[in-house]
Design a protein around this motif. Structure first.
Motif, PDB file in Angstrom:
ATOM      1  N   LEU A  21       0.845  -1.194   0.000  1.00  0.00           N
ATOM      2  CA  LEU A  21       0.000   0.000   0.000  1.00  0.00           C
ATOM      3  C   LEU A  21       0.877   1.240   0.000  1.00  0.00           C
ATOM      4  O   LEU A  21       1.951   1.247   0.583  1.00  0.00           O
ATOM      5  CB  LEU A  21      -0.887   0.040   1.241  1.00  0.00           C
ATOM      6  CG  LEU A  21      -1.827  -1.138   1.478  1.00  0.00           C
ATOM      7  CD1 LEU A  21      -2.572  -0.944   2.788  1.00  0.00           C
ATOM      8  CD2 LEU A  21      -2.799  -1.287   0.330  1.00  0.00           C
ATOM      9  N   THR A  22       0.382   2.294  -0.623  1.00  0.00           N
ATOM     10  CA  THR A  22       1.043   3.591  -0.571  1.00  0.00           C
ATOM     11  C   THR A  22       0.148   4.546   0.190  1.00  0.00           C
ATOM     12  O   THR A  22      -1.006   4.751  -0.179  1.00  0.00           O
ATOM     13  CB  THR A  22       1.315   4.139  -1.989  1.00  0.00           C
ATOM     14  OG1 THR A  22       2.136   3.206  -2.698  1.00  0.00           O
ATOM     15  CG2 THR A  22       2.007   5.487  -1.924  1.00  0.00           C
ATOM     16  N   LEU A  23       0.692   5.106   1.270  1.00  0.00           N
ATOM     17  CA  LEU A  23      -0.025   6.102   2.054  1.00  0.00           C
ATOM     18  C   LEU A  23       0.530   7.470   1.707  1.00  0.00           C
ATOM     19  O   LEU A  23       1.736   7.702   1.817  1.00  0.00           O
ATOM     20  CB  LEU A  23       0.129   5.839   3.552  1.00  0.00           C
ATOM     21  CG  LEU A  23      -0.801   4.803   4.154  1.00  0.00           C
ATOM     22  CD1 LEU A  23      -0.538   3.429   3.602  1.00  0.00           C
ATOM     23  CD2 LEU A  23      -0.705   4.816   5.645  1.00  0.00           C
ATOM     24  N   ARG A  24      -0.340   8.359   1.281  1.00  0.00           N
ATOM     25  CA  ARG A  24       0.031   9.725   0.959  1.00  0.00           C
ATOM     26  C   ARG A  24      -0.174  10.549   2.240  1.00  0.00           C
ATOM     27  O   ARG A  24      -1.290  10.948   2.539  1.00  0.00           O
ATOM     28  CB  ARG A  24      -0.844  10.247  -0.175  1.00  0.00           C
ATOM     29  CG  ARG A  24      -0.753   9.402  -1.438  1.00  0.00           C
ATOM     30  CD  ARG A  24      -1.880   9.673  -2.410  1.00  0.00           C
ATOM     31  NE  ARG A  24      -2.042  11.072  -2.736  1.00  0.00           N
ATOM     32  CZ  ARG A  24      -1.286  11.736  -3.609  1.00  0.00           C
ATOM     33  NH1 ARG A  24      -0.343  11.101  -4.256  1.00  0.00           N
ATOM     34  NH2 ARG A  24      -1.486  13.011  -3.843  1.00  0.00           N
ATOM     35  N   ILE A  25       0.900  10.768   2.988  1.00  0.00           N
ATOM     36  CA  ILE A  25       0.812  11.515   4.234  1.00  0.00           C
ATOM     37  C   ILE A  25       0.828  13.001   3.863  1.00  0.00           C
ATOM     38  O   ILE A  25       1.819  13.504   3.327  1.00  0.00           O
ATOM     39  CB  ILE A  25       1.994  11.182   5.183  1.00  0.00           C
ATOM     40  CG1 ILE A  25       2.164   9.666   5.333  1.00  0.00           C
ATOM     41  CG2 ILE A  25       1.813  11.892   6.516  1.00  0.00           C
ATOM     42  CD1 ILE A  25       1.082   8.957   6.061  1.00  0.00           C
ATOM     43  N   ILE A  26      -0.274  13.691   4.149  1.00  0.00           N
ATOM     44  CA  ILE A  26      -0.432  15.083   3.719  1.00  0.00           C
ATOM     45  C   ILE A  26      -0.203  16.010   4.895  1.00  0.00           C
ATOM     46  O   ILE A  26      -0.884  15.924   5.915  1.00  0.00           O
ATOM     47  CB  ILE A  26      -1.822  15.307   3.111  1.00  0.00           C
ATOM     48  CG1 ILE A  26      -2.008  14.389   1.897  1.00  0.00           C
ATOM     49  CG2 ILE A  26      -2.005  16.765   2.724  1.00  0.00           C
ATOM     50  CD1 ILE A  26      -3.411  14.368   1.336  1.00  0.00           C
ATOM     51  N   LYS A  27       0.747  16.919   4.710  1.00  0.00           N
ATOM     52  CA  LYS A  27       1.021  17.945   5.719  1.00  0.00           C
ATOM     53  C   LYS A  27       0.210  19.199   5.429  1.00  0.00           C
ATOM     54  O   LYS A  27      -0.365  19.796   6.319  1.00  0.00           O
ATOM     55  CB  LYS A  27       2.514  18.272   5.744  1.00  0.00           C
ATOM     56  CG  LYS A  27       2.866  19.315   6.769  1.00  0.00           C
ATOM     57  CD  LYS A  27       4.352  19.580   6.828  1.00  0.00           C
ATOM     58  CE  LYS A  27       4.619  20.660   7.860  1.00  0.00           C
ATOM     59  NZ  LYS A  27       6.022  20.984   7.960  1.00  0.00           N
ATOM     60  N   SER A  28       0.185  19.629   4.163  1.00  0.00           N
ATOM     61  CA  SER A  28      -0.515  20.855   3.793  1.00  0.00           C
ATOM     62  C   SER A  28      -1.197  20.667   2.446  1.00  0.00           C
ATOM     63  O   SER A  28      -0.550  20.296   1.467  1.00  0.00           O
ATOM     64  CB  SER A  28       0.469  22.022   3.709  1.00  0.00           C
ATOM     65  OG  SER A  28      -0.141  23.153   3.115  1.00  0.00           O
ATOM     66  N   PHE A  29      -2.488  20.934   2.409  1.00  0.00           N
ATOM     67  CA  PHE A  29      -3.211  20.898   1.144  1.00  0.00           C
ATOM     68  C   PHE A  29      -2.881  22.134   0.319  1.00  0.00           C
ATOM     69  O   PHE A  29      -2.679  22.052  -0.887  1.00  0.00           O
ATOM     70  CB  PHE A  29      -4.726  20.842   1.393  1.00  0.00           C
ATOM     71  CG  PHE A  29      -5.164  19.574   2.067  1.00  0.00           C
ATOM     72  CD1 PHE A  29      -5.348  18.419   1.343  1.00  0.00           C
ATOM     73  CD2 PHE A  29      -5.380  19.542   3.434  1.00  0.00           C
ATOM     74  CE1 PHE A  29      -5.750  17.245   1.951  1.00  0.00           C
ATOM     75  CE2 PHE A  29      -5.782  18.378   4.057  1.00  0.00           C
ATOM     76  CZ  PHE A  29      -5.965  17.233   3.316  1.00  0.00           C
ATOM     77  N   GLU A  30      -2.830  23.276   0.984  1.00  0.00           N
ATOM     78  CA  GLU A  30      -2.581  24.553   0.311  1.00  0.00           C
ATOM     79  C   GLU A  30      -1.237  24.560  -0.419  1.00  0.00           C
ATOM     80  O   GLU A  30      -1.129  25.037  -1.545  1.00  0.00           O
ATOM     81  CB  GLU A  30      -2.624  25.686   1.329  1.00  0.00           C
ATOM     82  CG  GLU A  30      -2.352  27.048   0.746  1.00  0.00           C
ATOM     83  CD  GLU A  30      -2.318  28.143   1.795  1.00  0.00           C
ATOM     84  OE1 GLU A  30      -1.995  29.277   1.420  1.00  0.00           O
ATOM     85  OE2 GLU A  30      -2.595  27.871   2.981  1.00  0.00           O
ATOM     86  N   TYR A  31      -0.215  24.027   0.223  1.00  0.00           N
ATOM     87  CA  TYR A  31       1.125  24.028  -0.374  1.00  0.00           C
ATOM     88  C   TYR A  31       1.477  22.698  -1.048  1.00  0.00           C
ATOM     89  O   TYR A  31       2.616  22.500  -1.470  1.00  0.00           O
ATOM     90  CB  TYR A  31       2.176  24.377   0.687  1.00  0.00           C
ATOM     91  CG  TYR A  31       2.027  25.792   1.186  1.00  0.00           C
ATOM     92  CD1 TYR A  31       2.495  26.853   0.422  1.00  0.00           C
ATOM     93  CD2 TYR A  31       1.405  26.053   2.393  1.00  0.00           C
ATOM     94  CE1 TYR A  31       2.340  28.154   0.861  1.00  0.00           C
ATOM     95  CE2 TYR A  31       1.252  27.356   2.837  1.00  0.00           C
ATOM     96  CZ  TYR A  31       1.717  28.402   2.071  1.00  0.00           C
ATOM     97  OH  TYR A  31       1.566  29.690   2.506  1.00  0.00           O
TER      98      TYR A  31
END
Length: 138
Positions: A21-31
């Motif tokens: 599985l690939t987890l897309r760990i998102i810190k900032s949607f805006e950037y």
């Protein structure tokens, strides 16, 4: 049989008891700040959403290179795409398909239809809601 092209799609190449599985760990949607965490040998039939969240949080805390992500409250998961599925227009997360949010932590990944090479986004739910209301990127 080296040199031959396999007819098996990658989502069927491994059993549901040993998926990648690939987890897309998102810190900032805006950037558009995100980093991929690849997990191997995940048993989709026994791993719950809660366990997957725990595995990801543990990796962020213990693995090198994740320091900028350690202050993000990661509480929400949403299916991004399955193997051989269409990618979304938004490069950071799909804003449609609210039914793809993994809202029941007790369900197994197989219950949600996961298969080998599924991609899922992991992020802060409040930041996601704010981004949905105003999907501007910098």
């Amino acid at each position: 049989m080296s040199g031959e092209i396999s007819d098996i799609h990658t989502n069927l190449a491994l059993p549901r008891t040993s998926a990648t599985l690939t987890l897309r760990i998102i810190k900032s949607f805006e950037y558009r700040t995100e980093r991929n965490l690849v997990l191997h040998n995940v048993n989709l039939e026994t791993t719950t959403v809660a366990r997957l969240k725990d595995l990801a949080r543990q990796a962020v805390v213990t693995q090198p290179g994740w320091k900028p992500y350690r202050n993000v409250v990661l509480d929400t998961m949403k299916l991004y795409t399955k193997a051989h599925g269409a990618k979304m227009d938004n490069l950071i997360i799909n804003l449609n398909h609210e039914d793809w949010i993994l809202g029941d932590d007790t369900k197994t990944l197989a219950d949600y239809g996961f298969e080998n090479e599924t991609e899922v986004s992991f992020f802060n739910g409040e930041l996601y809601e704010a981004f949905k209301a105003n999907p501007q990127v910098s």
